[in-house]
Enzyme design. Structure first.
Site, PDB file in Angstrom:
ATOM      1  N   HIS A 427       0.895  -1.165   0.117  1.00 31.94           N
ATOM      2  CA  HIS A 427       0.020  -0.034  -0.059  1.00 31.94           C
ATOM      3  C   HIS A 427       0.784   1.228   0.076  1.00 31.94           C
ATOM      4  CE1 HIS A 427      -3.463  -2.414   2.373  1.00 31.94           C
ATOM      5  NE2 HIS A 427      -3.095  -2.779   0.856  1.00 31.94           N
TER       6      HIS A 427
HETATM    7  C1  LIG Z   1      -0.032  -7.554  -3.982  1.00 30.96           C
HETATM    8  C2  LIG Z   1      -1.078  -6.445  -3.474  1.00 30.96           C
HETATM    9  C3  LIG Z   1      -2.214  -6.389  -2.884  1.00 30.96           C
HETATM   10  C4  LIG Z   1      -3.104  -5.458  -2.737  1.00 30.96           C
HETATM   11  N1  LIG Z   1      -4.085  -5.501  -2.048  1.00 30.96           N
HETATM   12  C5  LIG Z   1      -5.038  -4.703  -1.897  1.00 30.96           C
HETATM   13  C6  LIG Z   1      -6.402  -5.023  -1.434  1.00 30.96           C
HETATM   14  O1  LIG Z   1      -6.496  -6.234  -0.778  1.00 30.96           O
HETATM   15  N2  LIG Z   1      -7.307  -4.160  -1.067  1.00 30.96           N
HETATM   16  C7  LIG Z   1      -6.948  -2.694  -1.511  1.00 30.96           C
HETATM   17  O2  LIG Z   1      -7.925  -1.910  -1.222  1.00 30.96           O
HETATM   18  N3  LIG Z   1      -5.607  -2.441  -1.978  1.00 30.96           N
HETATM   19  C8  LIG Z   1      -4.933  -3.442  -2.315  1.00 30.96           C
HETATM   20  N4  LIG Z   1      -3.526  -3.033  -2.902  1.00 30.96           N
HETATM   21  C9  LIG Z   1      -3.307  -1.916  -3.279  1.00 30.96           C
HETATM   22  C10 LIG Z   1      -3.938  -1.286  -4.617  1.00 30.96           C
HETATM   23  O3  LIG Z   1      -4.291  -2.530  -5.498  1.00 30.96           O
HETATM   24  C11 LIG Z   1      -3.468  -0.080  -5.062  1.00 30.96           C
HETATM   25  O4  LIG Z   1      -3.585   0.798  -3.883  1.00 30.96           O
HETATM   26  C12 LIG Z   1      -4.130   0.562  -6.540  1.00 30.96           C
HETATM   27  O5  LIG Z   1      -4.354  -0.324  -7.235  1.00 30.96           O
HETATM   28  C13 LIG Z   1      -3.594   1.728  -6.805  1.00 30.96           C
HETATM   29  O6  LIG Z   1      -4.076   2.311  -7.941  1.00 30.96           O
HETATM   30  P1  LIG Z   1      -3.439   3.316  -8.700  1.00 30.96           P
HETATM   31  O7  LIG Z   1      -4.452   3.577  -9.900  1.00 30.96           O
HETATM   32  O8  LIG Z   1      -2.920   4.681  -7.910  1.00 30.96           O
HETATM   33  O9  LIG Z   1      -2.190   2.691  -9.393  1.00 30.96           O
HETATM   34  P2  LIG Z   1      -2.369   1.091 -10.335  1.00 30.96           P
HETATM   35  O10 LIG Z   1      -3.407   0.323 -10.156  1.00 30.96           O
HETATM   36  O11 LIG Z   1      -0.885   0.486  -9.670  1.00 30.96           O
HETATM   37  O12 LIG Z   1      -2.060   1.559 -11.653  1.00 30.96           O
HETATM   38  C14 LIG Z   1      -1.200   2.261 -12.109  1.00 30.96           C
HETATM   39  C15 LIG Z   1      -0.748   1.806 -13.670  1.00 30.96           C
HETATM   40  O13 LIG Z   1      -0.085   2.835 -14.195  1.00 30.96           O
HETATM   41  C16 LIG Z   1       0.924   2.319 -15.026  1.00 30.96           C
HETATM   42  N5  LIG Z   1       2.117   3.102 -15.241  1.00 30.96           N
HETATM   43  C17 LIG Z   1       2.925   3.597 -14.615  1.00 30.96           C
HETATM   44  N6  LIG Z   1       3.922   4.677 -14.876  1.00 30.96           N
HETATM   45  C18 LIG Z   1       3.519   4.453 -16.435  1.00 30.96           C
HETATM   46  C19 LIG Z   1       4.074   5.504 -17.442  1.00 30.96           C
HETATM   47  N7  LIG Z   1       5.103   6.082 -17.182  1.00 30.96           N
HETATM   48  N8  LIG Z   1       3.318   5.335 -18.570  1.00 30.96           N
HETATM   49  C20 LIG Z   1       2.263   4.437 -18.606  1.00 30.96           C
HETATM   50  N9  LIG Z   1       1.900   3.695 -17.856  1.00 30.96           N
HETATM   51  C21 LIG Z   1       2.422   3.811 -16.482  1.00 30.96           C
HETATM   52  C22 LIG Z   1       1.413   0.907 -14.398  1.00 30.96           C
HETATM   53  O14 LIG Z   1       1.961   0.071 -15.287  1.00 30.96           O
HETATM   54  C23 LIG Z   1      -0.039   0.536 -13.970  1.00 30.96           C
HETATM   55  O15 LIG Z   1      -0.536  -0.137 -14.538  1.00 30.96           O
HETATM   56  C24 LIG Z   1      -2.772  -4.037  -3.062  1.00 30.96           C
HETATM   57  C25 LIG Z   1      -1.552  -3.946  -3.828  1.00 30.96           C
HETATM   58  C26 LIG Z   1      -0.817  -5.180  -4.269  1.00 30.96           C
HETATM   59  C27 LIG Z   1       0.420  -4.783  -5.122  1.00 30.96           C
END
Ligand SMILES: Cc1cc2nc3c(=O)[nH]c(=O)nc-3n(C[C@H](O)[C@H](O)[C@H](O)COP(=O)(O)OP(=O)(O)OC[C@H]3O[C@@H](n4cnc5c(N)ncnc54)[C@H](O)[C@@H]3O)c2cc1C
Length: 492
Positions: A427
């Site tokens: 997280h």
């Molecule tokens: C193993 C694991 C278990 C988890 N369990 C939970 C849970 O049970 N419940 C919960 O609430 N949360 C959980 N989380 C956390 C939750 O999944 C994340 O907080 C959430 O997905 C973050 O959302 P986001 O949109 O910020 O980023 P992400 O969902 O990570 O998406 C970001 C995306 O941007 C892309 N990206 C990055 N840089 C670039 C770039 N320069 N150009 C193009 N694309 C790019 C990445 O490849 C990625 O696909 C968990 C996370 C992990 C890793």
């Protein structure tokens, strides 16, 4: 979309297809905006999900699952890098932002129009798309022994809703659910966005935001072809919404020269894993992870259940391998749990120099974090030991085993040896806090980056502070709120 031309123009460019990006794309397309999503990772079909963890990490994780957070206590971190981002590999535990944090964020960061009532429809929207539901009443054994222990202590706990209706216990959340039951956004919002005309360009990493006098004009992006050759393209856009996650959003902004309050307040939930040996077979490797969380000591300390496989058990015991390796034969009697703390330390994210792929993540565990981890271990270990468990094995070098309640309660009053702890986290947030307090925030109350007319952030980086709960629900609710505000205030 086939990118053939070297320069393309779109109305809204969303960078990243995870929790924040997919939410943003659906809502903007629904309102008639032309949306293109650029995603660094690849699209993987469902039948490639659920492989062994090392293979899944190569496929779906950033840096093949090896991302260190530097500091006096190094912390292992993983995040997704694939279509759907981290939602594809997470456990699907779902929380709404607790009212106390709604108020604290308004008070500390001056977020406008932010209340439990105004957030309600956004949580409800996400919950319906991700089919969030309570876990089944009949709990797997690793959950059941946890529940018995919690009840014997008289603590409050609850089975946490999950975005995993139809879960059939394949125990493969972290490798991508091969049944499509765990609702990564590739199962719901991404196809919905596509049906509304959104184009997803995968294998496309945005290297730089192009800008001129308070406006972003587009991006420079690197497209990877199947034969591993790459092409650098310029994509012009009227609006750019960065949803690249808590580590990559600030890295991209800083690489592009946007630095004010960006990447200076990296926050995580530090987590200590604890393996427990029971008298009877638990067979944790055959079931989904324990689904209860103890909130008795929240928001500072949460206790819960962790992913378990035989390989992971070996990794968790490896801190004290000479003492503990013979336990591997008892793996059927073992399960893994965690102590997670809200995280009051401070950290930073910086893009690596010399064009390296790796961002540099730092987090300094605070004395308060250490205190809470110590107390959390004392509570978790006492609970299991007073309820019949044989022994407790924390991921701490020099503490190979805790066998009695007396040894456990010691850590209520003493600190664990900081430099011997093997901590992890999944997280991460707060690297571009949002709110009206320009002395603390990188973006306004709706994610518009200060100093820019058409640049937004809409992902985990905007959470102004650690929420102390699983964050995906909050990220999606805030992303939808901000997307609707963008629609209401932007002509097209
Ligand atoms: C193993 C694991 C278990 C988890 N369990 C939970 C849970 O049970 N419940 C919960 O609430 N949360 C959980 N989380 C956390 C939750 O999944 C994340 O907080 C959430 O997905 C973050 O959302 P986001 O949109 O910020 O980023 P992400 O969902 O990570 O998406 C970001 C995306 O941007 C892309 N990206 C990055 N840089 C670039 C770039 N320069 N150009 C193009 N694309 C790019 C990445 O490849 C990625 O696909 C968990 C996370 C992990 C890793």
């Amino acid at each position: 979309m086939t990118v053939e031309s070297k320069s393309i123009k779109v109305e809204v460019l969303v960078i990243g297809s995870g929790a924040g990006g997919a939410t943003t794309a659906v809502e903007l397309a629904d309102a008639g905006f032309e949306v293109v999503v650029l995603e660094e990772g690849a699209k993987h079909p469902l039948d490639s999900y659920g492989q062994t963890l090392p293979k899944a990490m190569q496929l779906l994780y950033r840096n093949k699952g090896m991302t260190p957070i530097l500091g006096s206590v190094p912390i292992g971190f993983v995040e997704g890098r694939c279509l759907g981002g981290s939602t594809e590999i997470n456990s699907g535990f779902w929380h709404r932002l607790p009212p106390e944090f709604v108020l604290r964020w308004v008070s500390q960061f001056g977020i406008r129009d932010f209340s439990v009532d105004s957030l309600e429809p956004h949580f409800a929207w996400a919950e319906s798309h991700l089919k969030v539901s309570q876990p089944p009443e009949i709990l797997p054994k690793s959950s059941a022994v946890f529940k018995e222990g919690v009840e014997a202590m008289g603590w409050s706990s609850r089975a946490i809703p999950r975005a995993a209706s139809g879960c059939v216990n394949t125990n493969a959340c972290a490798a991508g659910c091969p049944k499509g039951a765990k609702q990564g956004v590739s199962q719901n919002l991404i196809p919905l966005a596509e049906s509304k005309g959104v184009k997803f360009v995968t294998d496309c990493k945005v290297r730089l935001l192009l800008k001129t006098r308070g406006r972003v004009t587009g991006v420079l992006a690197e497209i990877r072809r199947a034969d591993k050759t790459t092409d650098l393209v310029r994509i012009d856009a009227e609006h750019v919404i960065v949803c690249a996650g808590a580590t990559q959003t600030p890295a991209l902004l800083r690489r592009s020269g946007i630095k004010s309050r960006v990447g200076d307040t990296f926050q995580i939930h530090p987590m200590l894993k604890v393996s427990v040996l029971f008298k009877e077979h638990i067979d944790a490797h055959k079931s989904v992870m324990p689904m209860l969380q103890v909130k008795e000591f929240w928001p500072d300390i949460s206790l819960g259940g962790s992913f378990f496989s035989v390989g992971n058990l070996a990794m968790n015991l490896s801190d004290n391998w000479p003492d503990n390796n013979l336990l591997m034969k008892d793996y059927r009697n073992m399960a893994t749990y965690y102590v997670a703390v809200r995280g009051t330390g401070r950290g930073s994210v910086r893009p690596a120099r010399f064009g390296s792929e790796y961002s540099i993540l730092r987090y300094e565990l605070s004395d308060v974090d250490l205190r809470h981890l110590s107390q959390g271990l004392a509570r978790l270990a006492s609970m299991f030991l007073s309820n019949g468990a044989e022994a407790v094995y924390p991921c701490i070098q020099s503490i190979p085993v805790i066998k009695s309640e007396l040894d456990a309660v010691r850590w209520l009053d003493e600190n664990l040896p900081k430099s011997n702890m093997s901590l992890t986290t999944v997280h991460a947030f707060s690297t571009c806090p949002m709110g009206e307090r320009e002395d603390k925030c990188a973006a306004d109350s709706y994610g518009k980056v200060f100093g820019f007319e058409n640049l937004y952030i809409n992902d985990a980086s905007m959470l102004p502070d650690s929420p102390g709960i699983n964050p995906q629900g909050t990220i999606m609710a805030l992303a939808r709120r901000n997307a609707l505000h963008f629609i209401a205030t932007t002509k097209h």
